[in-house]
Design a protein around this motif. Sequence first.
Motif, PDB file in Angstrom:
ATOM      1  N   PRO A   1       0.829  -1.216   0.000  1.00 57.06           N
ATOM      2  CA  PRO A   1       0.000   0.000   0.000  1.00 57.06           C
ATOM      3  C   PRO A   1       0.858   1.257   0.000  1.00 57.06           C
ATOM      4  N   ASP A   2       0.251   2.357  -0.390  1.00 50.36           N
ATOM      5  CA  ASP A   2       0.954   3.641  -0.390  1.00 50.36           C
ATOM      6  C   ASP A   2       1.133   4.183   1.020  1.00 50.36           C
ATOM      7  N   VAL A   3       0.112   3.961   1.862  1.00 48.39           N
ATOM      8  CA  VAL A   3       0.137   4.457   3.239  1.00 48.39           C
ATOM      9  C   VAL A   3      -0.461   3.398   4.162  1.00 48.39           C
ATOM     10  N   VAL A   4       0.163   3.209   5.319  1.00 45.93           N
ATOM     11  CA  VAL A   4      -0.344   2.286   6.342  1.00 45.93           C
ATOM     12  C   VAL A   4      -0.865   3.093   7.523  1.00 45.93           C
TER      13      VAL A   4
ATOM     14  N   ASP B   1      11.602  -4.121   5.769  1.00 46.33           N
ATOM     15  CA  ASP B   1      11.250  -4.757   4.497  1.00 46.33           C
ATOM     16  C   ASP B   1      11.199  -3.744   3.355  1.00 46.33           C
ATOM     17  N   ASP B   2      10.748  -2.521   3.694  1.00 47.21           N
ATOM     18  CA  ASP B   2      10.608  -1.466   2.684  1.00 47.21           C
ATOM     19  C   ASP B   2      10.916  -0.115   3.330  1.00 47.21           C
ATOM     20  N   PRO B   3      12.150   0.360   3.215  1.00 46.02           N
ATOM     21  CA  PRO B   3      12.544   1.630   3.843  1.00 46.02           C
ATOM     22  C   PRO B   3      11.709   2.826   3.386  1.00 46.02           C
ATOM     23  N   GLY B   4      11.047   2.695   2.263  1.00 45.99           N
ATOM     24  CA  GLY B   4      10.230   3.797   1.762  1.00 45.99           C
ATOM     25  C   GLY B   4       8.795   3.775   2.249  1.00 45.99           C
ATOM     26  N   ALA B   5       8.465   2.839   3.135  1.00 41.32           N
ATOM     27  CA  ALA B   5       7.091   2.711   3.634  1.00 41.32           C
ATOM     28  C   ALA B   5       6.632   4.010   4.305  1.00 41.32           C
ATOM     29  N   ARG B   6       5.379   4.372   4.046  1.00 43.13           N
ATOM     30  CA  ARG B   6       4.786   5.557   4.662  1.00 43.13           C
ATOM     31  C   ARG B   6       3.733   5.099   5.664  1.00 43.13           C
ATOM     32  N   ILE B   7       3.961   5.391   6.936  1.00 49.98           N
ATOM     33  CA  ILE B   7       3.112   4.861   8.010  1.00 49.98           C
ATOM     34  C   ILE B   7       2.619   5.985   8.915  1.00 49.98           C
ATOM     35  N   VAL B   8       1.317   5.980   9.190  1.00 47.43           N
ATOM     36  CA  VAL B   8       0.704   6.925  10.121  1.00 47.43           C
ATOM     37  C   VAL B   8       0.214   6.142  11.327  1.00 47.43           C
ATOM     38  N   VAL B   9       0.681   6.502  12.503  1.00 45.20           N
ATOM     39  CA  VAL B   9       0.247   5.840  13.735  1.00 45.20           C
ATOM     40  C   VAL B   9      -1.080   6.436  14.196  1.00 45.20           C
ATOM     41  N   LEU B  10      -2.020   5.567  14.544  1.00 45.23           N
ATOM     42  CA  LEU B  10      -3.296   5.993  15.131  1.00 45.23           C
ATOM     43  C   LEU B  10      -3.345   5.433  16.546  1.00 45.23           C
ATOM     44  N   THR B  11      -3.464   6.286  17.535  1.00 45.28           N
ATOM     45  CA  THR B  11      -3.405   5.828  18.916  1.00 45.28           C
ATOM     46  C   THR B  11      -4.274   6.686  19.818  1.00 45.28           C
TER      47      THR B  11
ATOM     48  N   ALA C   1       7.635   5.674  18.004  1.00 45.24           N
ATOM     49  CA  ALA C   1       7.001   5.403  16.711  1.00 45.24           C
ATOM     50  C   ALA C   1       7.750   6.095  15.576  1.00 45.24           C
ATOM     51  N   LEU C   2       8.143   7.345  15.797  1.00 48.51           N
ATOM     52  CA  LEU C   2       8.853   8.094  14.762  1.00 48.51           C
ATOM     53  C   LEU C   2      10.247   7.515  14.528  1.00 48.51           C
ATOM     54  N   LYS C   3      10.915   7.101  15.605  1.00 54.28           N
ATOM     55  CA  LYS C   3      12.233   6.487  15.459  1.00 54.28           C
ATOM     56  C   LYS C   3      12.133   5.156  14.720  1.00 54.28           C
ATOM     57  N   ALA C   4      11.012   4.455  14.924  1.00 50.02           N
ATOM     58  CA  ALA C   4      10.811   3.171  14.245  1.00 50.02           C
ATOM     59  C   ALA C   4      10.585   3.354  12.756  1.00 50.02           C
ATOM     60  N   GLY C   5      10.141   4.548  12.353  1.00 41.94           N
ATOM     61  CA  GLY C   5       9.942   4.807  10.930  1.00 41.94           C
ATOM     62  C   GLY C   5       8.607   5.408  10.550  1.00 41.94           C
ATOM     63  N   ALA C   6       7.730   5.652  11.544  1.00 43.53           N
ATOM     64  CA  ALA C   6       6.437   6.277  11.231  1.00 43.53           C
ATOM     65  C   ALA C   6       6.659   7.712  10.751  1.00 43.53           C
ATOM     66  N   ARG C   7       5.796   8.169   9.845  1.00 39.65           N
ATOM     67  CA  ARG C   7       5.913   9.534   9.329  1.00 39.65           C
ATOM     68  C   ARG C   7       4.757  10.415   9.794  1.00 39.65           C
TER      69      ARG C   7
ATOM     70  N   ALA D   1      -3.874  13.956   7.097  1.00 41.27           N
ATOM     71  CA  ALA D   1      -2.656  13.248   7.491  1.00 41.27           C
ATOM     72  C   ALA D   1      -2.237  12.260   6.406  1.00 41.27           C
ATOM     73  N   ILE D   2      -3.203  11.532   5.865  1.00 41.11           N
ATOM     74  CA  ILE D   2      -2.919  10.562   4.801  1.00 41.11           C
ATOM     75  C   ILE D   2      -2.304  11.264   3.595  1.00 41.11           C
ATOM     76  N   ARG D   3      -2.915  12.357   3.177  1.00 40.25           N
ATOM     77  CA  ARG D   3      -2.438  13.067   1.978  1.00 40.25           C
ATOM     78  C   ARG D   3      -1.050  13.672   2.205  1.00 40.25           C
ATOM     79  N   GLU D   4      -0.826  14.198   3.419  1.00 39.04           N
ATOM     80  CA  GLU D   4       0.470  14.806   3.708  1.00 39.04           C
ATOM     81  C   GLU D   4       1.576  13.759   3.729  1.00 39.04           C
ATOM     82  N   VAL D   5       1.325  12.643   4.406  1.00 35.29           N
ATOM     83  CA  VAL D   5       2.332  11.585   4.483  1.00 35.29           C
ATOM     84  C   VAL D   5       2.572  10.962   3.115  1.00 35.29           C
ATOM     85  N   HIS D   6       1.513  10.791   2.335  1.00 37.23           N
ATOM     86  CA  HIS D   6       1.660  10.254   0.978  1.00 37.23           C
ATOM     87  C   HIS D   6       2.510  11.182   0.117  1.00 37.23           C
TER      88      HIS D   6
END
Length: 219
Positions: free
Chosen positions: A52-55, A76-86, A97-103, A118-123
């Motif tokens: 997916p483009d965004v997780v 697995d994919d250094p270019g992954a775009r991830i948004v944490v929902l919490t 979360a940010l250190k792990a790779g979330a954007r 948030a989805i559009r910005e991270v994408h």
Amino acid sequence: MNAAAIRLLAVDDHPLMRQGIASLIMSQPDMRLVAEAADGDEALQQYRSHRPDVVLMDVQMPGRDGIEAIEAIVADDPGARIVVLTTYEGDVQALRALKAGARGYLLKNMVRKELLDAIREVHAGKRHIPTAVAAMMGLHSYGEALSPRELQVLRQLKQGGTNRQIADALCLSEDTVKTHMKSILSKLGATDRTQAVVIALQRGFISIVDAPSGSAGRR
């Protein structure tokens, strides 16, 4: 269907939360939900299958939690775009979360108002961090981190353990536990044990679902 739509993977162990996200995304012509997952292991599998483009990633889940899933996906994919929902705005959890790779990092009570942006910005390659979370991260940026052993003591303390019980559970002397407790109160700026637990939960040092084991763990 828009071939250029942002393809999304929603990860949350609560079906109602996933349904709410799906409903919101379905109303957008430039977004498409391509997969869902209920835990970290399934998230990694679905990511590999759908790319997916965004997780959209929950943090507190059984088994492999959200932070661990982020690390696995990014490995697995250094270019992954991830948004944490919490539900937690704690600075410690956000930083992990940010250190792990979330954007992106979004509180669940902001989903209806901010998720689509948030989805559009991270994408688009940007970051999305709520002002309240960013402020907490800045406020505590120079504070001392708790050691793995202090986190173990805190988890035991959260379960209501006395110094003697904590010492027995962690195979420590009672005096050592008292020393750790003094350090914890100082680092958290707490005046007593109860306040220390409250602050640790608010900031994300520990979680409501932490297991009372002797393991330092990741959560």
